[in-house]
Design a protein around this motif. Sequence first.
Motif, short mmCIF file in Angstrom:
data_model
loop_
_atom_site.label_atom_id
_atom_site.label_comp_id
_atom_site.label_asym_id
_atom_site.label_seq_id
_atom_site.Cartn_x
_atom_site.Cartn_y
_atom_site.Cartn_z
N GLU B 33 0.88 -1.17 0.00
CA GLU B 33 0.00 0.00 0.00
C GLU B 33 0.92 1.22 0.00
O GLU B 33 1.65 1.45 0.96
CB GLU B 33 -0.86 -0.03 1.27
CG GLU B 33 -1.96 1.00 1.32
CD GLU B 33 -3.31 0.45 0.82
OE1 GLU B 33 -3.38 -0.73 0.44
OE2 GLU B 33 -4.28 1.23 0.80
N PRO B 34 0.91 2.01 -1.10
CA PRO B 34 1.86 3.12 -1.16
C PRO B 34 1.61 4.12 -0.03
O PRO B 34 0.47 4.35 0.36
CB PRO B 34 1.58 3.77 -2.52
CG PRO B 34 0.80 2.77 -3.28
CD PRO B 34 0.07 1.94 -2.29
N TRP B 84 7.38 6.45 -5.24
CA TRP B 84 7.00 5.05 -5.19
C TRP B 84 6.10 4.77 -3.98
O TRP B 84 5.49 3.71 -3.86
CB TRP B 84 8.28 4.20 -5.09
CG TRP B 84 8.13 2.79 -5.58
CD1 TRP B 84 7.78 1.71 -4.83
CD2 TRP B 84 8.34 2.32 -6.91
NE1 TRP B 84 7.77 0.58 -5.62
CE2 TRP B 84 8.10 0.92 -6.91
CE3 TRP B 84 8.71 2.92 -8.13
CZ2 TRP B 84 8.22 0.13 -8.06
CZ3 TRP B 84 8.82 2.13 -9.25
CH2 TRP B 84 8.58 0.76 -9.22
N GLY B 85 6.04 5.74 -3.05
CA GLY B 85 5.28 5.53 -1.82
C GLY B 85 5.97 4.55 -0.89
O GLY B 85 5.32 3.79 -0.16
N ALA B 86 7.30 4.57 -0.89
CA ALA B 86 8.07 3.61 -0.09
C ALA B 86 8.02 3.98 1.40
O ALA B 86 7.90 5.15 1.75
CB ALA B 86 9.52 3.58 -0.58
N SER B 259 1.60 9.03 -5.77
CA SER B 259 1.12 7.63 -5.82
C SER B 259 -0.37 7.57 -6.13
O SER B 259 -0.84 6.66 -6.81
CB SER B 259 1.34 6.94 -4.47
OG SER B 259 2.68 6.95 -4.13
N THR B 260 -1.10 8.53 -5.61
CA THR B 260 -2.55 8.57 -5.82
C THR B 260 -2.86 8.82 -7.30
O THR B 260 -3.72 8.16 -7.90
CB THR B 260 -3.16 9.69 -4.95
OG1 THR B 260 -2.65 9.55 -3.62
CG2 THR B 260 -4.67 9.61 -4.93
N VAL B 261 -2.13 9.77 -7.88
CA VAL B 261 -2.34 10.12 -9.28
C VAL B 261 -1.95 8.94 -10.18
O VAL B 261 -2.67 8.58 -11.12
CB VAL B 261 -1.53 11.39 -9.63
CG1 VAL B 261 -1.49 11.62 -11.13
CG2 VAL B 261 -2.13 12.60 -8.91
N SER B 344 -11.02 -0.16 -4.11
CA SER B 344 -10.12 0.53 -5.04
C SER B 344 -9.01 1.22 -4.27
O SER B 344 -9.25 2.04 -3.38
CB SER B 344 -10.92 1.55 -5.85
OG SER B 344 -10.11 2.66 -6.19
N LEU B 345 -7.77 0.90 -4.63
CA LEU B 345 -6.63 1.53 -3.98
C LEU B 345 -6.65 3.04 -4.22
O LEU B 345 -6.37 3.84 -3.33
CB LEU B 345 -5.32 0.92 -4.51
CG LEU B 345 -4.03 1.58 -4.04
CD1 LEU B 345 -3.90 1.57 -2.52
CD2 LEU B 345 -2.81 0.88 -4.67
N PHE B 346 -7.00 3.44 -5.46
CA PHE B 346 -7.07 4.86 -5.75
C PHE B 346 -8.03 5.57 -4.79
O PHE B 346 -7.71 6.62 -4.23
CB PHE B 346 -7.51 5.11 -7.20
CG PHE B 346 -7.96 6.52 -7.44
CD1 PHE B 346 -7.04 7.56 -7.37
CD2 PHE B 346 -9.30 6.82 -7.68
CE1 PHE B 346 -7.45 8.89 -7.55
CE2 PHE B 346 -9.71 8.13 -7.87
CZ PHE B 346 -8.78 9.17 -7.80
N GLU B 347 -9.19 4.98 -4.59
CA GLU B 347 -10.16 5.61 -3.69
C GLU B 347 -9.64 5.70 -2.27
O GLU B 347 -9.81 6.70 -1.58
CB GLU B 347 -11.49 4.84 -3.71
CG GLU B 347 -12.27 5.03 -4.99
CD GLU B 347 -13.65 4.39 -4.89
OE1 GLU B 347 -14.23 4.43 -3.78
OE2 GLU B 347 -14.12 3.85 -5.90
N ARG B 348 -9.00 4.64 -1.82
CA ARG B 348 -8.44 4.66 -0.46
C ARG B 348 -7.39 5.75 -0.30
O ARG B 348 -7.37 6.50 0.67
CB ARG B 348 -7.79 3.30 -0.12
CG ARG B 348 -8.76 2.14 0.02
CD ARG B 348 -8.13 0.98 0.79
NE ARG B 348 -6.95 0.38 0.16
CZ ARG B 348 -6.97 -0.54 -0.81
NH1 ARG B 348 -8.14 -0.96 -1.31
NH2 ARG B 348 -5.85 -1.05 -1.29
#
Lengths: 358, 383
Positions: B33-34, B84-86, B259-261, B344-348
């Motif tokens: 999860e980024p 990368w959201g690391a 990461s969201t975009v 949806s990961l984007f929504e989260r």
Amino acid sequence: MTEATGVDELVTETADRLFTQICDHESVQNAEAAGAAPEIWSAFAETGFPWISIDEDRGGSGGTLLDALEVLRLVGYHAAPIPAAETGVLGGWLLASSGHEIPAGPVTVLPNGNNITASVSGDQMTLAGTCTRVPWARIAERIAVLVEVDGQSMVASVNPKDCVIQPMTNMAGEPRDTVCFDGAIAPASPCVAGVNPESFRFRGALSRAALMAGAIEKMSQLTVTYTNDRIQFGRPVARFQAVQQHLVWGAQEAALARMAAETAGREANRGPAFFEIAAAKLITNQAAARATKACHQAHGAMGMTQEYPLHHYSRRLWSWRKEYGGDAEWSKWLGNAAVSQGAEGLYALVTGGSSVLS
Amino acid sequence: MRFTPTELTEEELSLQQQVRDFLQEELPPGSHEPCLGMAANKDKAFSLKMAERGWVGMALPKEWGGSDRTAVDRFIVVEEMLRWGAPVGHHWVADRQTGNVILKFGTEEQRERFLPAICRGELGFSIGMSEPDSGSDLASVSTKAEQTTDGWIINGTKIWTSGAHENDWFVCLLRTSPMEDGNKHAGLSQLLIDLKSPGLEISPIPFLDGSHHFNEVTFNEVFVPDINVVGDLGMGWHQNTTEMAYERGGPDRWLSPFSTVEQLLREAKGTELEETVSDLFGELVARWWGIRNLSLSVARLIDTGEAPSIESSLVKEMGTRYEQEVVEKLVHLIDIEYSPDSDSLFERLLAQCVVTFPGNTIRGGTIEILRSVASKGLKGLPA
């Protein structure tokens, strides 16, 4: 030359000094009223600046595209009322790329020339159609007309006397004339590879980005000076946090616009720079909008007068924002590029630009 | 003020590629999860792996365990990690600023004690600045350190202390001599405090979504030995200001929503949403490209030995506002009721951006304070 990708410092110094001398508030104002500024043009032409980046054996002044864009940045910074971009990096480039002679006087081009039709017979071209918003056509010695004929890009070097020119202006009072070509006949020849309506569109956008970066920077500096001089409530208005916000926003947009224009120039000077130019034009367009808003607000009523010079820059910026592609055109182009890279390639596009688009 | 365009050299591009390869292998897309920028999870194992490659404390000198790399090299590593959201949370503060402060102002003994451990990715640091009555007016801090025979006794309270419940050490700005009239910047010093010290209490200040980042740290007769004073007594304000220059203007101030975009593009690909978001992506890549160039030029300036504090304040002010603008544009354009527990990961991620990003223009100095700093610096410029 400071380095392979740098600007010749002498160009910056000389051009800045020249424009400081010849483009004061009053002369820019007079040029607007008169619709031309022959004395400013002569002083500019005497230095050879209009033809930088055009090879000397083609009749230019030599130097790099970067040097030419630096001159344009200073043209914008001083609101110089002359067809600098049109004569050099646009018109001069078209003429030199197609073997035409570079005239001694100003040259212009058709920013919106798609509806011009042409027929070629030998080395002569007959043109038809009307083109709007042609910069400085009324004072041009030649109009470099770029058209595609049977898939081949060609340039005709048209004498404006063979056209009907109706004077029009942009919001800054700069000439943006309507030119009717019907029946005009002019010598025409094919362009070298890489010079075509698409690359011309990008080059036009690059020229405007450079002009706009200069104008935004000047506007930001005027605003800092004005708000530090202007006393209200017993202190310079620049000391108020609400005003500081506008100063900072103006300075940021100036920095962002100049960085974008200079980076795009650097890339264009050495190869394909479609991404950088598109991004630079979109950035300078939006920076112009944000900076004019902040700088006008910080100036209060004074910025809304003709007697104070802010309008030379803000009105030019509002006009240039729409020339060679407004926000919609470039965000669409960039959006297609971004989406075509997909999620995995998105950040590589941000860092690598045109080098990852093949 | 001048932002000079710069670009990455061949060696720097090769470092960029190494970091990308590392991330692709360690955290392939879909495997984690980024995180949203520097508000990243703490994952000590990940920090140790980065440190093995020399990417923690990399700009510190080799003699102290660093790699003698440049600010631009560090920029590249940080940039790739954040986009990368690391999970870089464990070493984040030590890598960005504390290592520099100890190197610049610390004693030989402190450098030996802390820098190699920082570069190994072992130590986590918290920063003690704000107090219940001191926020933007930081010089008004009143937590006191009083001298005893071989050290200092501390009493008072620090708040908004990120990660104090998980970190090892605390770099604290304290009042070591009473406030003088008209010079509140004098009498402040920086002390290194073990977060496990007797008398030091840590209690959570729950974040608005209930998560635990912030803490209140109270000192009740906490003893700190003399050898833990960083730099000269009374120079804390100056040291702290220098530290802030490292903290500002880097990729952490403009990459948080990336990461969201990116995830939006992943999920929209091939759906009808793709056309809706296309133009927005055009604008976003342009702005990211532009702000990145400014931020990179600040890193290059630091490598020439300059302290570009005006430039970095301008970039931070603009970058953090941009982060919020990105989120607003997504919310405006995409008409869904996003939820923190959506499939949806984007929504989260978007839900998390909406809820947490108001803090982006506050942390590390509010944008109002940054404007004040920057606008004073603009004054000297030629018009």
